[in-house]
Write a protein that holds these residues in place. Structure first.
Motif, mmCIF file in Angstrom:
data_model
loop_
_atom_site.group_PDB
_atom_site.id
_atom_site.type_symbol
_atom_site.label_atom_id
_atom_site.label_comp_id
_atom_site.label_asym_id
_atom_site.label_seq_id
_atom_site.Cartn_x
_atom_site.Cartn_y
_atom_site.Cartn_z
ATOM 1 N N PHE A 1 -20.964 3.266 -9.444
ATOM 2 C CA PHE A 1 -20.206 3.178 -10.708
ATOM 3 C C PHE A 1 -19.160 2.071 -10.598
ATOM 4 N N ILE B 1 -15.389 13.640 -14.642
ATOM 5 C CA ILE B 1 -14.544 12.482 -14.960
ATOM 6 C C ILE B 1 -15.496 11.357 -15.346
ATOM 7 N N GLN C 1 -7.620 2.588 2.555
ATOM 8 C CA GLN C 1 -8.500 3.578 1.910
ATOM 9 C C GLN C 1 -7.654 4.531 1.078
ATOM 10 N N THR C 2 -7.981 4.636 -0.206
ATOM 11 C CA THR C 2 -7.187 5.487 -1.102
ATOM 12 C C THR C 2 -7.954 6.718 -1.577
ATOM 13 N N ASN D 1 -13.535 0.477 3.342
ATOM 14 C CA ASN D 1 -12.198 0.680 3.898
ATOM 15 C C ASN D 1 -12.149 2.020 4.608
ATOM 16 N N ILE E 1 -16.611 12.619 -10.384
ATOM 17 C CA ILE E 1 -17.409 11.601 -11.097
ATOM 18 C C ILE E 1 -18.891 11.924 -10.941
ATOM 19 N N ILE F 1 -12.567 1.191 -11.466
ATOM 20 C CA ILE F 1 -11.651 1.258 -12.617
ATOM 21 C C ILE F 1 -10.628 0.118 -12.584
ATOM 22 N N GLN F 2 -10.364 -0.428 -11.402
ATOM 23 C CA GLN F 2 -9.428 -1.560 -11.266
ATOM 24 C C GLN F 2 -10.145 -2.673 -10.522
ATOM 25 N N LEU G 1 -11.979 13.232 -6.183
ATOM 26 C CA LEU G 1 -12.159 12.416 -7.390
ATOM 27 C C LEU G 1 -13.613 11.953 -7.552
ATOM 28 N N HIS H 1 -17.166 5.387 0.384
ATOM 29 C CA HIS H 1 -17.665 4.506 -0.681
ATOM 30 C C HIS H 1 -17.798 3.091 -0.151
ATOM 31 N N LEU I 1 -18.723 0.678 -6.950
ATOM 32 C CA LEU I 1 -18.570 1.563 -5.788
ATOM 33 C C LEU I 1 -19.844 2.384 -5.645
HETATM 34 P P1 AMP Z 1 -10.474 2.282 -1.456
HETATM 35 O O1 AMP Z 1 -9.147 1.604 -1.626
HETATM 36 O O2 AMP Z 1 -11.420 1.555 -0.567
HETATM 37 O O3 AMP Z 1 -10.320 3.750 -1.087
HETATM 38 O O4 AMP Z 1 -11.157 2.231 -2.881
HETATM 39 C C1 AMP Z 1 -10.966 3.190 -3.879
HETATM 40 C C2 AMP Z 1 -11.333 2.512 -5.174
HETATM 41 O O5 AMP Z 1 -11.532 3.521 -6.144
HETATM 42 C C3 AMP Z 1 -10.260 1.570 -5.706
HETATM 43 O O6 AMP Z 1 -10.779 0.253 -5.800
HETATM 44 C C4 AMP Z 1 -9.924 2.166 -7.073
HETATM 45 O O7 AMP Z 1 -9.674 1.188 -8.060
HETATM 46 C C5 AMP Z 1 -11.164 2.973 -7.381
HETATM 47 N N1 AMP Z 1 -10.979 4.082 -8.318
HETATM 48 C C6 AMP Z 1 -9.981 4.999 -8.317
HETATM 49 N N2 AMP Z 1 -10.166 5.873 -9.325
HETATM 50 C C7 AMP Z 1 -11.311 5.514 -9.959
HETATM 51 C C8 AMP Z 1 -12.025 6.026 -11.083
HETATM 52 N N3 AMP Z 1 -11.608 7.113 -11.770
HETATM 53 N N4 AMP Z 1 -13.158 5.379 -11.470
HETATM 54 C C9 AMP Z 1 -13.583 4.290 -10.805
HETATM 55 N N5 AMP Z 1 -12.949 3.762 -9.736
HETATM 56 C C10 AMP Z 1 -11.828 4.356 -9.312
#
Ligand code: AMP
Length: 112
Positions: free
Chosen positions: A29, A15, A94-95, A87, A10, A32-33, A6, A100, A41
Protein backbone atom coordinates in the motif's frame (compact mmCIF):
# COMPACT_ATOMS: atom_id res chain seq x y z
CA UNK A 1 -2.45 -10.53 13.47
CA UNK A 2 -2.03 -8.07 16.29
CA UNK A 3 -5.05 -6.14 17.55
CA UNK A 4 -3.39 -2.77 18.09
CA UNK A 5 -0.91 -2.88 15.19
CA UNK A 6 -1.47 -0.13 12.61
CA UNK A 7 -0.48 -2.26 9.63
CA UNK A 8 -2.58 -5.22 10.83
CA UNK A 9 -5.52 -2.78 10.89
CA UNK A 10 -4.76 -1.81 7.28
CA UNK A 11 -4.57 -5.51 6.35
CA UNK A 12 -7.97 -6.06 8.01
CA UNK A 13 -9.31 -2.94 6.19
CA UNK A 14 -10.10 -1.23 9.51
CA UNK A 15 -7.94 1.72 8.40
CA UNK A 16 -8.07 2.87 4.77
CA UNK A 17 -5.03 2.70 2.50
CA UNK A 18 -4.39 2.92 -1.22
CA UNK A 19 -3.62 -0.66 -2.19
CA UNK A 20 -0.93 -1.27 -4.81
CA UNK A 21 -0.57 -5.05 -4.53
CA UNK A 22 -2.24 -7.92 -2.73
CA UNK A 23 -2.04 -11.69 -2.62
CA UNK A 24 -2.66 -14.25 0.08
CA UNK A 25 0.62 -13.50 1.93
CA UNK A 26 1.53 -9.87 1.19
CA UNK A 27 -0.16 -6.47 1.05
CA UNK A 28 1.43 -3.47 -0.68
CA UNK A 29 0.00 0.00 0.00
CA UNK A 30 1.09 3.58 -0.68
CA UNK A 31 2.93 5.35 2.15
CA UNK A 32 0.84 8.12 3.73
CA UNK A 33 3.88 10.45 3.82
CA UNK A 34 5.72 9.61 0.60
CA UNK A 35 9.47 10.19 0.39
CA UNK A 36 9.47 9.71 -3.40
CA UNK A 37 6.92 9.97 -6.24
CA UNK A 38 6.34 6.23 -5.82
CA UNK A 39 6.54 5.04 -2.19
CA UNK A 40 4.87 1.75 -1.40
CA UNK A 41 5.13 -0.39 1.75
CA UNK A 42 5.06 -4.18 1.41
CA UNK A 43 4.00 -6.03 4.54
CA UNK A 44 3.49 -9.70 5.38
CA UNK A 45 -0.11 -10.46 6.33
CA UNK A 46 1.29 -12.52 9.18
CA UNK A 47 2.38 -10.09 11.90
CA UNK A 48 6.14 -9.96 12.49
CA UNK A 49 7.54 -7.10 14.57
CA UNK A 50 10.66 -6.51 12.51
CA UNK A 51 13.31 -7.89 10.20
CA UNK A 52 14.82 -9.57 13.28
CA UNK A 53 12.10 -12.21 12.91
CA UNK A 54 12.97 -12.88 9.26
CA UNK A 55 15.04 -16.05 9.14
CA UNK A 56 15.88 -18.90 6.80
CA UNK A 57 12.93 -20.71 8.37
CA UNK A 58 10.78 -17.59 7.88
CA UNK A 59 12.00 -16.30 4.46
CA UNK A 60 9.70 -13.31 4.46
CA UNK A 61 12.17 -10.71 3.15
CA UNK A 62 12.55 -12.58 -0.16
CA UNK A 63 8.76 -12.80 -0.33
CA UNK A 64 8.41 -9.04 0.17
CA UNK A 65 11.21 -8.19 -2.28
CA UNK A 66 9.71 -10.48 -4.93
CA UNK A 67 6.36 -8.67 -4.68
CA UNK A 68 8.05 -5.26 -4.60
CA UNK A 69 10.17 -5.97 -7.69
CA UNK A 70 7.14 -7.26 -9.59
CA UNK A 71 5.17 -4.14 -8.62
CA UNK A 72 8.10 -1.89 -9.62
CA UNK A 73 8.19 -3.55 -13.03
CA UNK A 74 4.41 -3.19 -13.39
CA UNK A 75 4.62 0.53 -12.53
CA UNK A 76 7.40 1.06 -15.09
CA UNK A 77 10.16 1.77 -12.57
CA UNK A 78 12.53 -0.94 -13.77
CA UNK A 79 14.42 0.98 -16.51
CA UNK A 80 15.34 3.93 -14.28
CA UNK A 81 15.66 2.01 -11.04
CA UNK A 82 14.26 2.05 -7.55
CA UNK A 83 15.24 1.45 -3.91
CA UNK A 84 14.15 -1.28 -1.49
CA UNK A 85 14.64 -0.45 2.18
CA UNK A 86 13.91 -1.95 5.60
CA UNK A 87 14.36 0.06 8.80
CA UNK A 88 15.03 -1.70 12.08
CA UNK A 89 15.15 -0.05 15.48
CA UNK A 90 15.56 3.56 16.64
CA UNK A 91 18.86 4.35 14.88
CA UNK A 92 17.27 3.45 11.54
CA UNK A 93 14.06 5.26 12.46
CA UNK A 94 11.64 2.34 12.47
CA UNK A 95 8.31 3.83 13.54
CA UNK A 96 5.83 1.02 12.84
CA UNK A 97 6.53 -2.33 14.49
CA UNK A 98 5.19 -4.56 11.76
CA UNK A 99 7.87 -5.64 9.29
CA UNK A 100 7.67 -3.59 6.09
CA UNK A 101 9.76 -3.14 2.98
CA UNK A 102 9.78 0.32 1.40
CA UNK A 103 9.76 0.58 -2.41
CA UNK A 104 10.92 4.05 -3.48
CA UNK A 105 11.22 5.33 -7.02
CA UNK A 106 9.96 7.60 -9.74
CA UNK A 107 12.73 10.22 -9.40
CA UNK A 108 16.42 10.51 -8.62
CA UNK A 109 16.85 9.46 -4.98
CA UNK A 110 19.43 10.94 -2.63
CA UNK A 111 22.52 8.75 -2.38
CA UNK A 112 22.72 6.79 0.89
P1 AMP B 1 9.39 3.13 9.12
O1 AMP B 1 9.84 4.51 9.49
O2 AMP B 1 10.38 2.36 8.32
O3 AMP B 1 8.86 2.36 10.32
O4 AMP B 1 8.17 3.34 8.13
C1 AMP B 1 6.85 3.50 8.54
C2 AMP B 1 6.14 4.17 7.39
O5 AMP B 1 4.75 4.01 7.58
C3 AMP B 1 6.42 5.67 7.29
O6 AMP B 1 7.02 5.97 6.05
C4 AMP B 1 5.03 6.29 7.43
O7 AMP B 1 4.83 7.41 6.60
C5 AMP B 1 4.13 5.14 7.03
N1 AMP B 1 2.76 5.19 7.56
C6 AMP B 1 2.38 5.48 8.82
N2 AMP B 1 1.04 5.41 8.92
C7 AMP B 1 0.57 5.04 7.70
C8 AMP B 1 -0.73 4.81 7.17
N3 AMP B 1 -1.85 4.93 7.93
N4 AMP B 1 -0.84 4.48 5.86
C9 AMP B 1 0.26 4.37 5.09
N5 AMP B 1 1.52 4.58 5.54
C10 AMP B 1 1.68 4.91 6.82
Amino acid sequence: MSNDCLFCKIIRREIPAKIAFEDDQVLGFYDIQPSAPVHILFVPKKHLDSVMQATVEEPVVSLLSDRAVKTAEKLGLQPTGFRLLINYGPHAGQTVHHLHLHLLGGAQLSHL
